[in-house]
Design a protein around this motif. Structure first.
Motif, PDB file in Angstrom:
ATOM      1  N   TRP A  91     -39.592  78.460 -19.562  1.00 46.58           N
ATOM      2  CA  TRP A  91     -40.960  78.666 -20.013  1.00 46.58           C
ATOM      3  C   TRP A  91     -41.178  80.128 -20.376  1.00 46.58           C
ATOM      4  CZ3 TRP A  91     -45.165  81.567 -18.652  1.00 46.58           C
ATOM      5  CH2 TRP A  91     -46.377  81.185 -19.215  1.00 46.58           C
ATOM      6  N   PRO A  92     -41.907  80.462 -21.438  1.00 48.48           N
ATOM      7  CA  PRO A  92     -42.791  79.606 -22.239  1.00 48.48           C
ATOM      8  C   PRO A  92     -42.136  78.973 -23.463  1.00 48.48           C
ATOM      9  CG  PRO A  92     -43.146  81.883 -22.831  1.00 48.48           C
ATOM     10  CD  PRO A  92     -42.092  81.893 -21.754  1.00 48.48           C
ATOM     11  N   TRP A 134     -40.754  76.167 -24.087  1.00 51.28           N
ATOM     12  CA  TRP A 134     -40.531  74.741 -23.940  1.00 51.28           C
ATOM     13  C   TRP A 134     -40.547  74.065 -25.307  1.00 51.28           C
ATOM     14  CZ3 TRP A 134     -44.291  73.104 -19.391  1.00 51.28           C
ATOM     15  CH2 TRP A 134     -43.773  73.607 -18.179  1.00 51.28           C
ATOM     16  N   PRO A 185     -45.185  70.770 -25.286  1.00 55.72           N
ATOM     17  CA  PRO A 185     -46.201  71.394 -24.430  1.00 55.72           C
ATOM     18  C   PRO A 185     -46.350  70.752 -23.060  1.00 55.72           C
ATOM     19  CG  PRO A 185     -47.222  70.075 -26.152  1.00 55.72           C
ATOM     20  CD  PRO A 185     -45.765  70.128 -26.475  1.00 55.72           C
ATOM     21  N   ALA A 187     -52.648  76.768 -19.022  1.00 57.09           N
ATOM     22  CA  ALA A 187     -51.532  76.287 -18.202  1.00 57.09           C
ATOM     23  C   ALA A 187     -52.102  75.544 -16.995  1.00 57.09           C
ATOM     24  CB  ALA A 187     -50.646  77.446 -17.738  1.00 57.09           C
ATOM     25  N   SER A 231     -49.619  74.693 -21.881  1.00 61.45           N
ATOM     26  CA  SER A 231     -48.517  74.056 -21.165  1.00 61.45           C
ATOM     27  C   SER A 231     -49.048  73.244 -19.999  1.00 61.45           C
ATOM     28  CB  SER A 231     -47.525  75.109 -20.635  1.00 61.45           C
ATOM     29  OG  SER A 231     -46.976  75.870 -21.690  1.00 61.45           O
TER      30      SER A 231
END
Length: 243
Positions: free
Chosen positions: A43-44, A46, A49, A95, A124
């Motif tokens: 992460w971030p 990825w 999401p 997040a 995320s």
């Protein structure tokens, strides 16, 4: 890092990768949890999401979710308690951890909305579950379809090497010198769970102090008998970060 226990007459040496779990106890890595650790560490960046970490109780899902929570400054909510109040929190932080979606989702429409928001606003979501997406009981068709399209990252029960290393580390944290055969006995007879490992070592410590003797196989057996083989796998988070 080499994990060592000052055991006599021989020294127990177990070599496993070691990483510091941010704000929590050391997290030991093996093949059973490497994919989930890689997910958190990546992460971030990825590919999607929303991420879903799946594994039985006691394998460390909440521990890793807490590592990611601290890194991403995410809020956290139990899926059963999910409500519309989570939406503005997510919009602010971008997040969110949603724990234990297999235990029921308070508001399925809200989770579907959050998954859409994560995609639209480059946010995320990290979900945890004891079962795979296809086994979840979801009433909302759109959410059911979206979750089933989410590729899960699995954490398996700890393998022998990981379980022994966890036990060695826990004993070492308490400054208890335990012989290798005692660690092997515990690993063979205990429930394969990180939480149970903590409970068993704590029981060994209490019994050792009460009996004023080192942790022998007899003490280990008594500790196993005193510990119920169950875990709630609950998150270890601060109140300020819970939705």
């Amino acid at each position: 890092m080499t994990v060592r226990a000052n055991a006599q007459p021989e020294q127990l040496v177990l070599d496993l990768p070691h990483r510091q779990a941010q704000g929590a106890q050391d997290f030991l890595v093996s093949s059973s949890n490497a994919a989930a650790v890689e997910l958190v560490d990546s992460w971030p960046h990825w590919p999607r999401p929303t991420a879903l970490v799946v594994g039985p109780a006691g394998v460390g899902k909440s521990h890793l979710a807490n590592v990611w929570r601290l890194r991403s400054e995410a809020a956290l909510v139990a899926a059963q308690s999910l409500a519309e109040t989570a939406v503005p929190v997510f919009e602010q932080r971008r997040a969110l951890v949603v724990e234990d979606v297999d235990r029921g989702i308070g508001n399925e429409q809200v989770l579907f909305h959050l998954m859409n928001l994560a995609r639209e606003k480059s946010g995320s979501l990290l979900l945890t579950s004891r079962v795979a997406p296809g086994e979840l009981s979801i009433a909302l068709p759109d959410l059911r379809s979206r979750l089933r399209a989410t590729a899960p990252v699995a954490i398996e029960p700890p393998d022998d090497g990981l379980l022994r290393s966890v036990l060695v580390k826990l004993f070492s944290d308490l400054q208890l010198a335990v012989e290798p055969h005692v660690v092997s006995y515990l690993a063979l007879h205990m429930d394969r769970s990180m939480e149970v490992a903590v409970q068993v070592v704590a029981a060994c410590d209490r019994l050792s102090l009460a009996m004023q003797r080192k942790v022998t196989r007899a003490v280990a057996a008594a500790a196993l008998a005193a510990v119920a083989p169950q875990s709630d796998d609950g998150p270890d988070v601060g109140e300020d970060d819970t939705v």
